[in-house]
Design a protein around this motif. Structure first.
Motif: not given
Length: 213
Positions: A102-120
């Motif tokens: 679940a954590r890795m799926v969310e991380r992949l989604a974050s990298i794919g759809r969020r900018d640097a501010f959102g990811r961090t």
């Protein structure tokens, strides 16, 4: 009981003995080094998480202590044979795999759809939930031993970019990260901005109940 100093390797691709460790305290990083020398952080593990040498070997990951780490080593194998404690290992590992997936799926989604501010922001909010309450009651945040380079390696960002984002968050009155302390200046607003929903960090009760039958 096993203890590891900061920087110590817990598992790597050369580990041949099958070992399962329950983290009692401390922070652990799992990473993979690509053929061009680039390091990718695949996960951070904290107290309550389980580490498996077999999983690290399959994923070709290196698992290292970031801070002083204390672990309990499970006795027995994953076959479910032997003592009552050993017979619980398949269920424990299944739950752990669900949590990490679940954590890795969310991380992949974050990298794919969020900018640097959102990811961090999303990663730091996740780590806050997993780290639990800080040792200082008045602090809305947590003690974080991560370096900016480790955060960048987990999010596909350079250290310079991470530093710039953290500065922007501080100026915006959202978050401060100084001297190993992450302090939320306005946690609710940051959650809204980065679209953070922590439900993916908990295993549904229905799954646990089904496994107990």
């Amino acid at each position: 009981m096993r203890r590891f100093a900061p920087g110590a390797t817990i598992f790597d691709t050369e580990t041949d003995a099958s070992r399962i460790l329950f983290i009692s305290s401390g922070w652990v990083v799992s990473s993979r080094t690509m053929s061009n020398g680039t390091r990718i952080v695949t996960d951070f593990s904290l107290h309550g998480d389980v580490l498996s040498s077999a999983s690290a070997l399959m994923s070709q990951e290196s698992v290292q202590a970031i801070s002083p780490v204390t672990c309990y080593e499970f006795a027995g194998q994953l076959s479910g044979q032997g003592s009552e404690g050993a017979s619980q290992l398949p269920f424990i590992m299944t739950v752990e795999m669900m949590k990490r997936h679940a954590r890795m799926v969310e991380r992949l989604a974050s990298i794919g759809r969020r900018d640097a501010f959102g990811r961090t922001g999303h990663l730091l909010l996740e780590l806050a939930v997993r780290a639990g309450n800080a040792s200082r009651p008045e602090l809305d945040g947590f003690e974080c031993p991560l370096k900016q380079a480790e955060i960048g390696d987990a999010l596909g960002l350079s250290t310079v970019h991470v530093n710039r984002v953290l500065k922007d968050m501080r100026v915006a009155g959202l978050l401060s990260f100084r001297n190993g302390i992450v302090e939320f200046l306005n946690r609710r607003k940051l959650m809204e901005i980065v679209d953070f929903e922590p439900s993916y960090l908990s295993v549904p009760d229905a799954s646990i109940g089904h496994a107990d039958r």
